[in-house]
Design a protein around this motif. Structure first.
Motif, short mmCIF file in Angstrom:
data_model
loop_
_atom_site.label_atom_id
_atom_site.label_comp_id
_atom_site.label_asym_id
_atom_site.label_seq_id
_atom_site.Cartn_x
_atom_site.Cartn_y
_atom_site.Cartn_z
N GLN A 1 0.84 -1.20 0.00
CA GLN A 1 0.00 0.00 0.00
C GLN A 1 0.87 1.25 0.00
O GLN A 1 1.78 1.38 0.82
N ASP A 2 0.60 2.15 -0.93
CA ASP A 2 1.30 3.43 -1.03
C ASP A 2 2.80 3.25 -1.27
O ASP A 2 3.63 3.95 -0.71
N PHE A 3 3.15 2.29 -2.11
CA PHE A 3 4.53 2.09 -2.56
C PHE A 3 4.77 3.07 -3.71
O PHE A 3 4.09 3.01 -4.73
N ARG A 4 5.73 3.98 -3.55
CA ARG A 4 5.86 5.10 -4.48
C ARG A 4 7.08 4.97 -5.38
O ARG A 4 8.19 4.69 -4.92
N LEU A 5 6.85 5.20 -6.66
CA LEU A 5 7.91 5.24 -7.67
C LEU A 5 7.98 6.65 -8.22
O LEU A 5 6.96 7.21 -8.65
N MET A 6 9.19 7.24 -8.23
CA MET A 6 9.33 8.66 -8.56
C MET A 6 10.38 8.88 -9.64
O MET A 6 11.44 8.24 -9.61
N PHE B 1 -6.14 6.53 5.81
CA PHE B 1 -4.70 6.67 5.61
C PHE B 1 -4.32 8.14 5.64
O PHE B 1 -5.04 8.99 5.09
N ASN B 2 -3.16 8.44 6.25
CA ASN B 2 -2.68 9.82 6.23
C ASN B 2 -1.91 10.09 4.95
O ASN B 2 -1.83 9.22 4.06
N ALA B 3 -1.31 11.27 4.83
CA ALA B 3 -0.65 11.67 3.59
C ALA B 3 0.58 10.85 3.27
O ALA B 3 1.04 10.82 2.13
N ASN C 1 -5.70 13.06 15.45
CA ASN C 1 -4.76 12.95 14.34
C ASN C 1 -4.34 14.35 13.89
O ASN C 1 -5.06 15.33 14.10
N ALA C 2 -3.21 14.42 13.24
CA ALA C 2 -2.69 15.70 12.77
C ALA C 2 -3.59 16.26 11.68
O ALA C 2 -4.18 15.51 10.89
N ALA C 3 -3.68 17.56 11.62
CA ALA C 3 -4.45 18.21 10.56
C ALA C 3 -3.83 17.90 9.21
O ALA C 3 -2.61 17.75 9.08
N GLY C 4 -4.67 17.78 8.19
CA GLY C 4 -4.16 17.52 6.85
C GLY C 4 -5.13 16.71 6.02
O GLY C 4 -6.30 16.51 6.38
N MET C 5 -4.63 16.23 4.86
CA MET C 5 -5.42 15.45 3.93
C MET C 5 -5.37 13.98 4.32
O MET C 5 -4.30 13.44 4.63
N TYR C 6 -6.53 13.30 4.28
CA TYR C 6 -6.62 11.87 4.57
C TYR C 6 -7.38 11.17 3.45
O TYR C 6 -8.24 11.79 2.78
N THR C 7 -7.06 9.91 3.25
CA THR C 7 -7.76 9.08 2.28
C THR C 7 -8.59 8.04 3.04
O THR C 7 -8.05 7.32 3.89
N VAL C 8 -9.87 7.98 2.72
CA VAL C 8 -10.77 7.02 3.37
C VAL C 8 -11.19 5.98 2.33
O VAL C 8 -11.70 6.32 1.26
N ARG C 9 -10.95 4.71 2.65
CA ARG C 9 -11.27 3.62 1.74
C ARG C 9 -12.34 2.73 2.37
O ARG C 9 -12.19 2.26 3.50
N ILE C 10 -13.42 2.50 1.65
CA ILE C 10 -14.52 1.67 2.12
C ILE C 10 -14.68 0.51 1.15
O ILE C 10 -14.69 0.71 -0.08
N GLY C 11 -14.81 -0.69 1.67
CA GLY C 11 -14.97 -1.86 0.81
C GLY C 11 -16.00 -2.82 1.38
O GLY C 11 -16.22 -2.89 2.60
N ASP C 12 -16.63 -3.58 0.46
CA ASP C 12 -17.59 -4.60 0.90
C ASP C 12 -17.07 -6.01 0.67
O ASP C 12 -17.85 -6.97 0.68
#
Length: 610
Positions: free
Chosen positions: A378-383, A563-565, A587-598
């Protein structure tokens, strides 16, 4: 300890190494990775191949070789046979040498995995070279490097050895399979009545080295080799496969490296570079100053600035490097006197990789993704590193995914300032811009060459400087995503980086030194935002001071992850029915990602915590 977290080599980058938007001293690391996809890579001729053979050995008789090691408590040694290197997680195919079917030498560092490997294999009997003052050692090999070192060694008494390092390639890179190596050993064993040859591997827990078809041949009198040519658009070593016309400079830094492999000196050596378009129309040509004398073993770097008479229009280009000398007519192997480099000028697409620009016969491709490192699905980044000399608005990215990618996985595009990425303690918590999640579909994998595009949440204006453009990869329900990695053109170590959200060494950011197929686009409305597979999900309020209500139009058994940033999971919950309320306070202020699954489908949304 998991093998994926073996201690790595730190690389310190000094100020001025990169043209950065905001520079910082970097203490980045070279990471060992799993690569499970590789295309054919056709080797350029390494040296003369048509010399008189003095002695040869194809490993069909193991008794002609002696095996040992130097102070290795684990007694890790070479073996001779036809068995390829060990299996997962680092599958490496066997050498494709001329006589591989009757045996080859293998040091399988990955399987042996001792901590102080220093292993050698040498000829058992001496070789008589009394009648041959000029001698070249040639052999075929296949090698993948980690942080290890390969030596070719010679001796005239079987006890004292003279060493030469070979295979000085980037960490995790492969040689060609097979690659022909030629080493001038005239000064070491030429004319000796007794001579021995050996191969020595020094490392700890690397990959594998295979050797076959060893020969001693006569040294040619005249043999110039063009080792490589290069086209660096911004004169700093980075070679972009595509440059938008808005960023393309009027002049290009070009050059080549020439080696005198012949026994005699070469005189009046020069290199000419000719730039042609896709219709083979010559647009510019330039000849280097003459080097009056190159003695045997000399290497000369020819570095020039090529300026076409008119700015380059959109299209594909080839730079052909050709060398000459007073002795070129007698050169032993004319095939290695020419090198080609390819790049494109585009209307909008900017890429380090040269896929679909470089001829397929020259491409060397691997891939990397959410199954490359344990615990980093999860969130493995290639730059990739991008230079922007002229202020431009960019709208999104294009990613070329591997055939091993499975529909349902997804990525998020992001742009980072180099200040955070190349800091002593890297900080990727504040991207300059991001995209919504881009879900990989079956259509992406069956049409359009496995490319997936996505728009940023809002267009971004990038001023002069340098930036990292990232594809942040996410496995979903076991579905992996892998991005093509173009290794064809050697790049500076920081040209591409990887970010591991989970790293036992707490380093997190590592150099890769290749070219991920992650392209930056200045095309309006690039990419199509995917409709979430789980529909009818709403979240409010956003921004929120803590409480977050989630509603679903369809009842079910739902899981919720936040998830946080930096991609770290900060909350996990579940509910049955159509609604639930989370509390993100603390939690710290900022952008978060919310994932919902069934369990089958999912929905991702961004929320802001104040």
């Amino acid at each position: 300890m998991n093998k994926l977290y073996v201690s790595v080599l730190a690389l310190s980058l000094m100020g001025g190494t990169v043209m950065a938007q905001s520079q910082g001293n970097a203490n980045l690391h070279v990471k060992k990775q799993q690569v499970t996809e590789r295309s054919a890579h056709h080797a350029q001729p390494a040296s003369s191949s048509d010399r008189a053979v003095i002695w040869s050995n194809d490993f069909s008789d193991p008794s002609t070789w002696t095996i040992g090691n130097i102070n290795d408590p684990n007694n890790d040694n070479w073996v001779i046979g036809t068995t390829p290197p060990g299996g997962p997680p680092y599958d490496i195919p066997p050498i494709e040498s001329t006589t591989a079917a009757n045996g080859f030498a293998l040091f399988d560092s990955n399987v042996l995995c001792g901590g102080t490997q220093n292993a050698w294999i040498r000829t058992t009997d001496p070789i008589n070279l009394a009648a041959y003052p000029g001698v070249v050692l040639t052999f075929q090999e296949f090698f993948r490097r980690y942080q290890d070192t390969c030596y070719v060694e010679t001796s005239t008494d079987g006890v004292n050895w003279m060493s030469q390092k070979i295979n000085l390639i980037a960490s995790t890179s492969y040689t060609d399979n097979p690659q022909t190596i030629a080493v001038n050993v005239s000064s070491q064993i030429g004319g000796a009545s007794e001579a021995w040859v050996r191969f020595r591997y020094v490392g700890g827990c690397g990959y594998a080295w295979m050797v076959d078809d060893v020969s001693l041949v006569t040294l040619p009198n005249n043999e110039l080799i063009m080792d490589y040519g290069y086209t660096s658009q911004f004169a700093d070593g980075f070679e972009y496969g595509r440059v938008p016309v808005s960023q393309m400079p009027a002049s290009i830094n070009v050059g080549a490296s020439v080696i005198n492999f012949g026994g005699l000196q070469a005189t009046n050596v020069s290199v000419t570079v000719a730039l042609t378009d896709e219709n083979n129309v010559e647009l510019a040509t330039l000849t280097s100053p003459i080097t009056p004398v190159m003695a045997n073993g000399d290497t000369v770097l020819f570095d020039m600035t090529l300026t076409p008479s008119t700015p380059l229009a959109v299209g594909n280009y080839r730079a052909r490097f050709t060398m000459t000398s007073d002795q070129i007519g007698d050169d032993d192997d004319l095939s290695n006197n020419v090198r080609d480099r390819y790049f494109a000028v585009t209307s909008d697409l900017y890429s380090l990789d040269g896929i679909d620009v470089i001829p397929d016969s020259m491409l060397s491709l691997t891939s990397m993704g959410t199954n490359s490192f344990a615990d980093n699905t999860q969130d493995f980044r290639l730059m990739n590193y991008f230079e922007v000399p002229n202020t431009t608005t960019f709208y999104g990215i294009e990613v070329y995914v591997s055939s091993q990618t499975v529909a349902g996985s997804y990525f998020i595009a992001a742009v980072y300032d180099t200040l955070g990425v190349l800091a002593l303690v890297p900080d990727l918590s504040s991207p300059l811009v991001e995209s919504d999640p881009r879900v990989i579909t079956d259509a992406d994998l069956t049409t359009g060459g496995q490319r997936a595009s996505v728009s940023f949440l809002q267009p971004i204006v990038l001023g002069p400087g340098a930036y990292y453009v990232s594809a942040n990869l996410f496995q979903e329900g076991g579905s992996e995503i892998r991005v093509i990695d173009d290794e064809t053109v050697p790049q500076p170590s920081i040209a591409s980086l990887i970010y591991l959200p989970v790293d036992a060494n707490n380093n997190f950011v590592y150099t890769n030194g290749t070219a991920f197929a992650i392209r930056l686009s200045s095309q309006l409305n690039v990419g199509v935002q995917e409709t979430p597979s789980l529909k009818g999900i709403t979240m409010y309020p956003t921004p929120t001071t803590g409480p977050l209500e989630i509603r679903s139009e369809t009842p079910g058994n739902m899981t919720v992850e936040v998830f946080n940033a930096l991609g770290a999971k900060v909350l996990t919950s579940s509910f049955t029915g159509t609604a639930t309320t989370l509390n993100l306070a603390g939690n710290a202020a900022g952008m978060y990602t919310v994932r919902i699954g069934d369990g089958t489908n999912f929905n991702m949304q961004r929320i802001v915590l104040k």
